[in-house]
Design a protein around this motif. Sequence first.
Motif, mmCIF file in Angstrom:
data_model
loop_
_atom_site.group_PDB
_atom_site.id
_atom_site.type_symbol
_atom_site.label_atom_id
_atom_site.label_comp_id
_atom_site.label_asym_id
_atom_site.label_seq_id
_atom_site.Cartn_x
_atom_site.Cartn_y
_atom_site.Cartn_z
ATOM 1 N N LEU A 318 66.501 -57.340 -11.514
ATOM 2 C CA LEU A 318 66.419 -58.019 -9.772
ATOM 3 C C LEU A 318 68.091 -59.053 -10.019
ATOM 4 O O LEU A 318 68.035 -58.884 -8.580
ATOM 5 N N VAL A 319 67.775 -59.853 -11.056
ATOM 6 C CA VAL A 319 68.694 -61.134 -11.147
ATOM 7 C C VAL A 319 70.298 -60.029 -10.794
ATOM 8 O O VAL A 319 71.070 -60.730 -10.008
ATOM 9 N N LYS A 320 70.305 -59.272 -11.723
ATOM 10 C CA LYS A 320 71.741 -58.390 -11.704
ATOM 11 C C LYS A 320 72.108 -57.352 -10.307
ATOM 12 O O LYS A 320 73.139 -57.021 -9.492
ATOM 13 N N SER A 321 70.859 -57.195 -9.540
ATOM 14 C CA SER A 321 71.379 -56.948 -8.634
ATOM 15 C C SER A 321 70.882 -57.782 -7.459
ATOM 16 O O SER A 321 71.930 -57.622 -5.660
ATOM 17 N N GLY A 322 71.330 -59.182 -7.108
ATOM 18 C CA GLY A 322 71.227 -60.074 -6.931
ATOM 19 C C GLY A 322 70.131 -59.920 -6.046
ATOM 20 O O GLY A 322 69.970 -61.064 -4.674
ATOM 21 N N GLN A 323 68.594 -59.646 -5.689
ATOM 22 C CA GLN A 323 67.958 -59.686 -5.850
ATOM 23 C C GLN A 323 66.838 -60.849 -6.251
ATOM 24 O O GLN A 323 65.477 -61.579 -4.744
#
Length: 737
Positions: A318-323
Amino acid sequence: MTYKLPHLKRYGCLVLVALVTACSTSEKTPQQAAALEANGINMTHEAQINELISKMTLEEKVNMIHGVSSFTSGGVARLGIPELTMSDGPHGVRPEHGRDWSMDNAGNDSATYLPTGVALAATWNPELGYAFGEVLGRESKARGKDVILGPGVNIMRTPLNGRNFEYLSEDPYLAARMAVGYIKGVQDQGVAASVKHYAANNQEIKRAKVNVEMSERALREIYLPAFKASIIEGGALTIMGAYNKFRGQYSTHNAYLINDILKGEWGFKGLVVSDWGAVLNTMEALHHGTDIEMGTDLLQMPNINYNKFLLGDTVITLVKSGQVKESLVDEKVRRILRVMYHTNMMGAQRTPGALSTSAHQQTAQKVAEEAIVLLKNEGNLLPLSKTGVKSIAVIGANATRRQAMGGGSSQVRPPYEVTPLQGIQKMVAPGVKVTYAPGFEVTREEKANQKLIDEAVQAAKSADRVVFVGGWTHGYTDDWNGGGYDAEGADKPSLTMPFAQDQLLAAVLKANPNTVVVLIGGGPIDMSRWVNQTRSILQAWYPGMEGGTALAKVLFGETNPSGKLPVTFPKRLQDSPAHALGQYPGDKDTLNLEYREDIFVGYRYFDTYKVEPLFSFGHGLSYTSFGYTGLTISRQGEAVQVRLQVKNTGLVPGAEVVQLYVKDEQASVKRPEKELKAFQKVFLSPGESKTVTLTLQKDAFQFYDAGKKQWVLEPGKFQIVMGSSSRDIRLTGDITL
């Protein structure tokens, strides 16, 4: 109340209760002081914490916010950050291995088995709360634990709740006072306490499914005060989220409970840990304040992939995808590191702990002695004479049953446990004959065993006095969750005394009216079939490893009983407010659980609605008597000071718990008949008098106005009610505010 000083090396400066004295002689501004400490949590390491966070990879951060074994959350070895090790339980350090559920060292690590939470509360002695916590803190260190998962401060809403034995009271004020001492005792040893279960976890049946609905006033006046005091006064470093939903959202990641109230209104800077398996939504847990997700699927052990927890690999994605912002994860890590620095896990040297010392065992005995409640004593059947009685029959399976390893997550493995029979045998004079008959069996079938009953009746007929030891047990067996009674994961099916004990006791009383009934267990029991035929009744709770010693001292008068009920004993289950007015165990279709009794919990209901209890809240007799005189009430600025004289008018030393209740004579909302707002335990020699001074701040007169979203003090007349219990009123006076 006097608390012992923490070790000076804890922070490199002196911290006493909520007062911070700087290491240098220069005074700090209020803003600087607040930066150094927030609700008792050391805030002096924020720069170091931020620097550590800046050096971590995302994967390392996420590893810290979920379990990596049954009882540890992750660390970062390359940065010198250890795993955080947690342990149950609220009345003794559990015997599990640090990383799994297996027991350590074949029993060589045995810990002190203290009386359970309800017994501690029955002492009405906050000083003992501190001593209790001190034992837990020292023994946690000895076993390498960083967090002790206690105290449990949930309100006793229903007498059927399987975990009432762990909790403190039906009254939020009494629960708060006992919890604050407990927490300070633990944390002055350099170990974190974890207050649980936040919030509204008041039953075990359907605990992970029910959605609790209650008024804002009930939440603020009844179900939150003990948690609030634990955080703001006790300085608790951690708090555990509950399983149940609250107003439609799970408590462990409940935006209102955690973000708005706990971390917002109360300014909590420590960490929120989930109950095991209580995190059920990743996004809610990230945004609504869960800092560590714990849990173990016992069926999958030892092949659990902890990275697949809801706060595991999914968060990285979630963090790496920007969510999700990485700052959300940083804030959770920051809170974990605060607790680590506060408890000297980060480089500082902890003082050594100690396990099951003689001093700790003496604390267990002292708590047990002050916890035992003399419910009834017609004709002064008690105390028994050590020499005047020639034969005593001890009847009941609880007289020999060891309780330490029962009850679920609160099980404790002590080096020994003195049973009631052993305590009596050791206490009597040489030549006094003590016989034993079990009378009943602890089995799932719960059928009467006529052979055992006949043997018990014969023993009763042949003895001068009978001590019947019955009541509840921790489940049916001594395993994890034996089911049945006083155990995590299960509520009692009724208040009927199990294992056909009513039939047994009726036969024993007929055979020998000189029978003392001793009740083991975590709360009320239905006594309707025999209470009027019984002269003396003692409530012994689960009294810990020295329980048999303490009980014998009370039975034979070496200790004058001074315990008081922290919970109302109803005549029948239907008289309890949750069952008379509310819902239990919840709607079968919607799983909604409505607290329709609102603020009228425990004695607030019984007194306001004129329902006669079997034994009232605060009730407890003595082998002596006490007189109350000279009540004066005066204003001291914004506070009200109440003074009176208490005298031991009997022939033996004893202790009285002076209880102060406040009654609002006229209010714009319906208020209880009276509410406990202060108490003090007073120890007196025969003929001795002492002045008791109790101070009430303005919050003692307030109610919560849900419309205004604030506490309100309405001007008017208030009655100050002084008593030996909620129904034994000795003096009253008025004050107009």
